[in-house]
Structures are given as C-alpha cells and as structure tokens.
Design an enzyme around this catalytic site. Structure first.
Site, short mmCIF file in Angstrom:
data_model
loop_
_atom_site.label_atom_id
_atom_site.label_comp_id
_atom_site.label_asym_id
_atom_site.label_seq_id
_atom_site.Cartn_x
_atom_site.Cartn_y
_atom_site.Cartn_z
N SER A 1 0.83 -1.24 0.06
CA SER A 1 0.02 0.21 0.21
C SER A 1 0.84 1.28 -0.04
O SER A 1 2.19 1.07 0.25
CB SER A 1 -0.78 0.02 1.17
N LYS A 2 0.34 2.28 -0.13
CA LYS A 2 0.99 3.57 -0.24
C LYS A 2 2.17 3.93 1.16
O LYS A 2 2.92 4.60 0.55
CB LYS A 2 0.09 4.87 -0.20
#
Length: 466
Positions: free
Chosen positions: A238-239
């Site tokens: 994820s980011k």
RNA sequence: GCCCCCAUCGUCUAGUGGACUAGGAUACUGGCCUCUCACGCCAGAGACACGGGUUCGAAUCCCGUUGGGGGCGCCA
C-alpha cells in the site's frame, strides 16, 4: 525456439511501484538473458483512470532503472481498430455474442448468487438470443460449458480450472472498447509475445485468456506467474510502504543498481550470492530459480543493499548520481579530483546519496557552522595552544595520511593531551561536527589552505567566548 | 461463500530423499579495530507451521489441517 519476446504492460493509472518494477525487471532480464526483445505497452483502455502524468512517470522510472525497451511504447487506445476487427471475427464465427443485460440487473443477480453460496457468474441469458450489435450491448465470449481449462505454468506445472468455474465474460464493452482480458490476448498475439511473466494474481485470469486464444485458434505464449511482493506487514503493498513510486527512491538517494539488485533477490536466488551487478543478473537469471511464495518488502535490507553499492561503486559513477543532490552548491568551484576524493572519504559512511550529500557539506561550504554540543565540548580554552601549534606545524607537513597521523600522535604524547581531544577539536573546527570521516583523510582532501584557515577561525571563536 | 496459488531463522533466501550438527544475507546482541562515526573482522542468538502417511532414511514425496496471499468487474 525462436527469438524470445517479453513485455511489460503497465496501466497508467498510478506510478510505477516496487511490484511493477520487479515484474518489469524479470521480463527484461529474461529477454536480455536470451538475447531477445522486451516490449513496453501501456494498457490504457480504462479512460477514466488512465492519466498522461502516469505514463510520463512510469517512463521516467523505467529509464532511471535502466530497463530500456526494444519496442514501443505501444498504447492500447491507439489500437482500437485492431481489437474491433478481432471481435468482429469472433462474433461472425459464432464464438462471441452480444448481450443486452443491464449492469444493474447483473449486479443484483450476482449478489443473489453470492448469498446462496455460489460463485457469481453470468447466467447466459443472452447466449442464444442471436442478438446483433446495438446501443448498450456488450460482446461476450462463448466459453466452453464443460471440460477443463489447463494452464501450463512454467514455474508450477499444470493448473486445472473446471469449465464451470468460468463464465461468458465480456470482451468488448458497450462503448466499443476492449476489456483487459481481450486486449492483452490480441496484443500478445499480434506482438508475437513468447513469454508472459507476470504476478501470480493473474493466475485466475489465465484460463479466461486461454479461452480467447482457443476461440481465435491462436497458440498461447508460455506463462510464468511470479509471486507477489507484499508489504513488510505481509499485507498487500500500500502507499504506506512499497507502493511508493520508484521515483521516490531516487529522491531518497537510492542507486538504481541497488534497487535492481534488491528487487531481483526478492523471489529469486542464485546459491548463496547476494550482490549482483546488472550484467551478472542478465547472465545468471533463469526462471527456474524463481521462488513460488510471496515475498515481503524489507526496507532495511534495501537500505543495506544501497549502502553496499554506494561503497562498492566507482567514485565517478557515484558522483554522477550524487550531483542530483548537490544542486545547492556551485560545483564548478571545485575540481573533479577534489569531489572524487571527498566522495572516497564518505562512501563507507553513507547509506544513501542524501546522507552522503549531507556528510559532504563541509567540503563544499565556505564556512562551517559549529554544532552547539560539539563546539561546547571540544572547542575549549585549553586546546588553543595546540591549535596554534598545529597551524604552524602544518605549513611544513606533507599531506600524507601516515605522516599526519605520526605527527598528531607525537603531539599528543608530547603535550599529554589525549589524541581523542585533539582530534575532536580539530574535527569540529574543520567540519563543524563531532562525527565525520577520518581526520587525516579530511585534512588531506581539504588541503592546507582550508585547514589552516578553519583552525584559525576556531581559535578566534574560542578566544571570543570569554 | 466458491475457485486458485503458496508455506525453511523477524525478513530475503540456500536446500531438489542420505554430504543437515539445516548454510548465506539482512536486522539484532557481544567483542576486536579505533581520532569520532562508519567500514572491516570475529563470535552469539534465531527457522524446516501442525498431523498423518510413503521409505531403511524426509526440510525434501503424498494426503489432511492450519495459516498467508490472490481471483470471482462493461479495473488492469
């Protein structure tokens, strides 16, 4: 076997991240290893989410990594006629049919099936309606209803999917654009792709694509599904961690070769060897050595690889990359030799180029600024006579590390002041800090003029303290 | 819910039935080196998910369980 052709098909709906970069790398390495071709193709049929900005950043990231492509970049949106032609053919041959079911209705039916514990599938309402093309209609593939679809995966062998698991999925949307499943197949056929190396999240897409190959009477490429890259926590990237853009690693001071080396080792191994140059990777990379289980991204290890490559890369090459982080300074004031020698002294102490630039600061500024703590502790009155003497003696000393060390040891012995205190005082005088490369290396690189000037300044500073 | 994939130190991995007292890397701990910080060197701790088989012998082959991941879009 003829020429090997692989491809990397990002969709420009986001930046290139670690997972994508590794997929690109494996395809690139495989092609290079076999002296084949590597094609770049943008899968931009999702017009809502595809952005030019992402095309640009993906291209930049690939270039920075050095993953050059031999053909392309192609854009699917520029090949729409091609997909239409193939779709038309399937329709005419009765291998695909138009469907008028509304999205809403299908949505409802799916929910219903899910509730009953069934796999949500299209119920084939329109399969035998013999509908022609028309407003709002999609084109569906006529999938086999019995038997099984066998995926031959290069890494894990046969993977069997019963035909009942698949449905008549859509190949052309109502707006006339192809869906992913259809466009990839057409592209891979027309571009002559021989090997599809992609994330194992595509395993369940493969039988669908095989159905299309079959309907088209085309020979499918070989498939190799590589394990995915997970975040440090074992969850999908994820980011927060690895889904950062590759370009952010450039900003953070990583060397492309370090990133390449680390990425290659994520899911691939070659005996006990850890460090590989790009050339070595090309030579040694084979699909057989790819692991089957998902790999977690470990930022610490990436950092260690970066530190390793910083200290094991030629200074000139380091300088080329380092310049990007030295924009604040007017480098034309310094000779290349000066910069290279400076790099030599900091390379074992920098894990990133950002750290290196920071550590080199004192080589590049006119005047150093003292760190408060260090100045207070080491720039003390008692040391002034020593400093004064060093200023005098230095004029006569040869700038050799051994001679300098000898001189300072004698000085320490003679005056009874610990070498540590002398060294630290001069260190602060020269660098402003208590932590730096070895004192004698610094003196040698800075040169007598700068050294004497800075020590004099320190003497003045101490005297002004009273 | 259904289908698919996977399973060795915390993490990345070596290992393809006997050479395993399970090796390396990273991270961690201790020591050496030492003008600071690193680098380097030495040492330590740390894993075959579990249960059944097969076999003279299993980390390695088979089955099950558990766990993790993925898919089931007019996204890719």
């Amino acid at each position: 076997m003829g020429e090997i052709i692989t491809r990397f098909p990002p969709s420009p709906t986001g930046h290139l991240h670690l997972g994508g970069a590794r997929t690109a790398l494996f395809n690139w390495l495989f092609a290079k290893h076999h002296k084949g071709k590597f094609i770049l193709r943008f899968e931009d049929t999702d017009r809502e989410r595809s952005k030019q900005e992402y095309v640009d950043s993906i291209l930049e990231a690939l270039k920075w990594l050095g993953l050059n492509w031999d053909e392309g970049p192609y854009f699917q949106t520029q090949r729409l006629d091609l997909y239409k032609k193939f779709a038309q053919r399937l329709y005419e041959e009765g291998k695909a049919y138009y469907c008028e079911c509304s999205k809403e209705l299908l949505e409802e039916k799916k929910k219903e099936m899910l509730k009953m514990g069934l796999k949500p599938k299209y119920d084939k309402t329109c399969r035998d309606k013999n509908l022609g093309p028309g407003e709002g209609r999609v084109l569906r593939i006529k999938a086999p209803e019995t038997g099984e679809i066998v995926v031959e995966d290069l890494l894990r062998g046969k993977i069997v999917f019963p035909a009942e698991e698949l449905d008549d999925f859509i190949i052309m949307r109502s707006d006339g654009t192809p869906t992913y499943q259809f466009a990839v197949v057409i592209d891979d056929i027309t571009m002559g792709i021989t090997h599809v190396i992609r994330g194992d999240d595509h395993i369940s897409n493969t039988p669908k694509q095989l159905i299309i190959y079959q309907a088209l009477g085309a020979k499918p490429p070989k498939f190799a599904h590589i394990p995915m890259v997970l975040g440090p926590d074992g969850a999908r990237l994820s980011k927060r961690h690895g889904a950062k853009s590759i370009l952010e690693y450039r900003e953070a001071g990583y060397l492309p070769k370090a990133l390449i080396n680390y990425l290659a080792r994520l899911g691939w191994g070659y005996g006990n060897q850890e460090y590989f140059t790009v050339e070595e990777l090309i030579e040694k990379f084979t699909l057989e050595n790819i692991n089957l289980s998902a790999a977690r991204f470990d930022p610490d290890k990436l950092l260690a690889f970066n530190a390793y490559w910083i200290r094991n890369t030629d200074n000139k090459e380091v300088l080329e990359h380092l310049k990007y982080f030295l924009k604040a300074y007017d480098l034309s004031k310094f000779s290349e030799d000066y910069l290279l020698s400076a790099i030599e002294t900091v390379k074992t102490r920098s894990k990133t180029l950002v750290e290196m630039a920071e550590m080199m600061q004192f080589y590049l500024v006119e005047e150093v600024i003292y760190e408060e703590k260090g100045a207070k502790k080491f720039l003390v009155f008692d040391i002034v006579p020593i400093l004064e003497r060093v200023v005098e003696d230095l004029k006569e000393l040869p700038l050799e590390e051994k001679k300098l060390e000898e001189y300072f040891r004698n000085l320490s012995e003679e005056t009874g002041i610990k070498l540590k205190n002398i060294a630290q005082a001069i260190r602060v005088a020269l660098t402003g800090k208590t932590v730096s490369p070895g004192l004698f290396e610094i003196i040698k690189v800075l040169g007598k003029e700068r050294v004497i000037e800075r020590i004099k300044k320190a003497i003045k500073y101490i005297k002004n303290l009273k």
